[in-house]
Scaffold this motif. Structure first.
Motif, mmCIF file in Angstrom:
data_model
loop_
_atom_site.group_PDB
_atom_site.id
_atom_site.type_symbol
_atom_site.label_atom_id
_atom_site.label_comp_id
_atom_site.label_asym_id
_atom_site.label_seq_id
_atom_site.Cartn_x
_atom_site.Cartn_y
_atom_site.Cartn_z
ATOM 1 N N PHE A 48 1.021 -1.215 0.174
ATOM 2 C CA PHE A 48 -0.054 0.283 0.139
ATOM 3 C C PHE A 48 0.890 1.317 0.054
ATOM 4 C CE2 PHE A 48 -2.451 3.274 2.151
ATOM 5 C CZ PHE A 48 -3.475 3.566 1.128
ATOM 6 N N PHE A 49 1.857 1.385 0.773
ATOM 7 C CA PHE A 49 2.550 2.588 0.907
ATOM 8 C C PHE A 49 4.125 2.615 0.010
ATOM 9 C CE2 PHE A 49 0.507 2.498 5.235
ATOM 10 C CZ PHE A 49 -0.146 4.144 5.005
ATOM 11 N N LYS A 50 3.877 1.399 -0.691
ATOM 12 C CA LYS A 50 4.856 1.150 -1.637
ATOM 13 C C LYS A 50 6.403 1.351 -1.208
ATOM 14 C CE LYS A 50 1.749 0.862 -4.613
ATOM 15 N NZ LYS A 50 1.341 -0.520 -5.178
ATOM 16 N N ARG A 51 6.498 1.139 -0.052
ATOM 17 C CA ARG A 51 8.057 0.851 0.625
ATOM 18 C C ARG A 51 8.780 -0.163 -0.261
ATOM 19 N NH1 ARG A 51 6.793 5.446 2.440
ATOM 20 N NH2 ARG A 51 7.208 6.057 4.833
ATOM 21 N N GLY A 52 9.955 -0.118 -0.063
ATOM 22 C CA GLY A 52 10.968 -1.217 -0.786
ATOM 23 C C GLY A 52 10.857 -2.486 0.018
ATOM 24 N N LYS A 53 11.422 -3.544 -0.464
ATOM 25 C CA LYS A 53 11.408 -4.970 0.236
ATOM 26 C C LYS A 53 12.304 -4.916 1.428
ATOM 27 C CE LYS A 53 8.905 -7.099 -2.778
ATOM 28 N NZ LYS A 53 7.771 -7.727 -2.591
ATOM 29 N N GLU A 54 13.132 -3.768 1.492
ATOM 30 C CA GLU A 54 13.981 -3.656 2.619
ATOM 31 C C GLU A 54 13.567 -2.960 4.022
ATOM 32 O OE1 GLU A 54 14.306 0.156 0.125
ATOM 33 O OE2 GLU A 54 14.389 -1.964 -0.241
ATOM 34 N N PHE A 55 12.131 -2.839 3.845
ATOM 35 C CA PHE A 55 11.187 -2.146 5.087
ATOM 36 C C PHE A 55 11.494 -2.827 6.131
ATOM 37 C CE2 PHE A 55 7.415 -2.311 7.397
ATOM 38 C CZ PHE A 55 7.317 -0.989 7.987
ATOM 39 N N ILE A 56 12.000 -1.871 7.305
ATOM 40 C CA ILE A 56 12.315 -2.467 8.551
ATOM 41 C C ILE A 56 11.448 -1.879 9.550
ATOM 42 C CG2 ILE A 56 13.956 -2.518 10.572
ATOM 43 C CD1 ILE A 56 16.036 -2.408 8.280
ATOM 44 N N PRO A 57 10.343 -2.427 10.099
ATOM 45 C CA PRO A 57 9.212 -2.011 10.977
ATOM 46 C C PRO A 57 9.933 -1.192 12.273
ATOM 47 C CG PRO A 57 8.695 -4.260 10.476
ATOM 48 C CD PRO A 57 10.205 -3.998 9.859
ATOM 49 N N GLY A 58 10.931 -1.570 12.706
ATOM 50 C CA GLY A 58 11.341 -0.897 13.917
ATOM 51 C C GLY A 58 11.943 0.267 13.593
ATOM 52 N N GLU A 59 12.253 0.674 12.138
ATOM 53 C CA GLU A 59 12.804 2.068 11.671
ATOM 54 C C GLU A 59 11.821 2.940 10.982
ATOM 55 O OE1 GLU A 59 16.452 1.321 9.686
ATOM 56 O OE2 GLU A 59 17.437 0.390 11.194
ATOM 57 N N ASP A 60 10.802 2.389 10.475
ATOM 58 C CA ASP A 60 9.598 3.103 9.945
ATOM 59 C C ASP A 60 8.262 2.791 10.511
ATOM 60 O OD1 ASP A 60 8.012 4.249 8.073
ATOM 61 O OD2 ASP A 60 9.256 3.507 6.159
ATOM 62 N N THR A 61 7.866 3.877 11.039
ATOM 63 C CA THR A 61 6.286 3.722 11.726
ATOM 64 C C THR A 61 5.294 3.893 10.934
ATOM 65 O OG1 THR A 61 6.583 5.783 12.739
ATOM 66 C CG2 THR A 61 7.581 3.960 14.151
ATOM 67 N N ILE A 62 5.273 4.286 9.614
ATOM 68 C CA ILE A 62 4.217 4.529 8.767
ATOM 69 C C ILE A 62 2.941 3.795 8.942
ATOM 70 C CG2 ILE A 62 5.052 3.506 6.976
ATOM 71 C CD1 ILE A 62 3.887 5.885 5.095
#
Length: 395
Positions: A48-62
């Motif tokens: 949905f938010f089009k974050r990359g595959k390297e998305f890290i939940p602990g660093e990105d709270t979107i």
């Protein structure tokens, strides 16, 4: 009504008007729930938010922050516009599934608060303490008659007061010079909206070299927090309900249709500046100044970018009629001590009584709508002396 009809009813409501991201997320989660997909945080971030595959939940709270906003907006809808709906749309905590279920008698009332990290946590804790203290006051005592020429019209209206906090506009920059997967959060006082962000290239970075995006959770400064105890206490003593919300989560219809008190640093006024156009006050970010216009005459009050030790801050208050028989008050300063001095001055009985007597002597009565500017002598963000240096009734 079928499930999708209840979903559509929420999506086309006034509550969700201009909330395109939240509407899109609700539709996305509902479609996934229909096919029994057990979505994870990373799934929503990537799909949905089009974050990359390297998305890290602990660093990105979107995801967490936006889901929080969506749940809060649903609660707002069912406590107001949709309070007569038979079924309710919910996103149960601990899950990203959307369910439609029969309404129970107990519905959580929306209070307009938004979640975040960093300094907003302090704001939430402070607000929670204030709310609990003042709720206890209201439960124990009867309604108190409040004589306050500035806030009396809010009290007499009997309507809730929406205290709207200006949250400065921050954005995130990803740039090769920062290193792999590194980013930088930036506050630029010349950029105060998504539209201005798209028009400018911050820090001279070229678009092809960097990825620039709006930060999706609010920050608060001390400008917002320090006036709250003084202002909320006035309405608590008169048993007037107050609701807290952020400017970034509001739209212009929220301001036009409710009794609003807007509090913010002058650099975070954004589209609230539109309401100042029929007054004599103009705000400037670069250089930082407040301009007073009286016919062909004007006077400018400036402050330095950085302050330390002894300094002077200025704060203004404008109280105007809204377009729908509502009240709009705007309060702003540059370095936090201005608003602190202003709110103390307007809520402390001794200074307020002297001020009211002076206005009555000069004008015959205290005007319903007016604009004023105060000079606050300060030391390290503590206000020592507050003087009214400009007052003008508004027709």
């Amino acid at each position: 009504m079928e499930e999708n009809q209840w979903i559509n009813k929420v999506l086309v409501s006034k509550t969700f008007a201009q909330k395109e991201v939240l509407k899109g997320l609700l539709k996305f989660l509902y479609e996934a729930s229909k096919t029994a997909q057990n979505l994870k945080e990373a799934d929503i971030a990537v799909d949905f938010f089009k974050r990359g595959k390297e998305f890290i939940p602990g660093e990105d709270t979107i995801v967490r922050v936006t889901i929080y906003k969506l749940r809060a907006l649903l609660e707002k809808y069912y406590s107001e516009e949709g309070k007569k709906d038979v079924d309710v749309v919910e996103i149960p905590k601990g899950s990203y599934a959307v369910i439609v279920k029969r309404k129970t008698n107990k519905i959580t009332k929306w209070n307009g608060k938004s979640g975040s990290t960093f300094i907003i946590l302090i704001a939430v804790l402070l607000i929670s303490c204030l709310a609990n203290a003042y709720l206890l006051m209201m439960i124990k005592g009867s309604k108190t008659e409040i004589s306050n020429p500035v806030w009396s019209s809010y009290i007499k209206s009997g309507q809730p007061v929406f205290i709207t906090l200006g949250d400065p506009f921050f954005f995130r920059i990803n740039h090769p010079s920062l290193g792999h997967d590194a980013s930088m959060i930036v506050r630029d006082i010349t950029i105060n909206s998504k539209e201005e962000l798209e028009q400018h290239k911050p820090l001279g970075l070229q678009e092809k070299e960097s990825q620039i995006s709006e930060l999706n959770y609010p920050y608060f400064s001390r400008n917002n927090l320090w006036p709250l105890p003084d202002i909320i206490s006035v309405f608590a003593k008169a048993s007037v309900e107050t609701r807290l919300q952020t400017l970034s989560e509001s739209n212009i219809d929220d301001i036009k249709n409710n009794n609003v008190i807007f509090i913010g640093n002058i650099n975070s006024f954004s589209w609230m500046n539109k309401f100042l156009e029929k007054t004599g006050i103009r705000l400037h970010n670069n250089p930082r100044s407040i301009e007073i216009l009286r016919g062909k005459n004007k006077k400018v009050f400036s402050v330095p970018e950085m302050v330390k030790g002894n300094y002077v801050d200025y704060a203004f208050l404008v109280k105007i009629p809204g377009p729908n028989n509502n009240l709009i008050t705007m309060m702003g300063d540059f370095h936090a001590s201005g608003l602190r001095g202003l709110s103390n001055f307007l809520c402390k009985q001794s200074s307020l009584q002297k001020f009211e007597n002076e206005i009555l002597k000069k004008y015959g009565d205290f005007p319903e709508h007016f604009e004023m500017l105060v000079k606050v002598t300060s030391y390290n963000y503590s206000d020592f002396d507050t003087q009214v240096i400009y007052f003008n009734p508004l027709n």
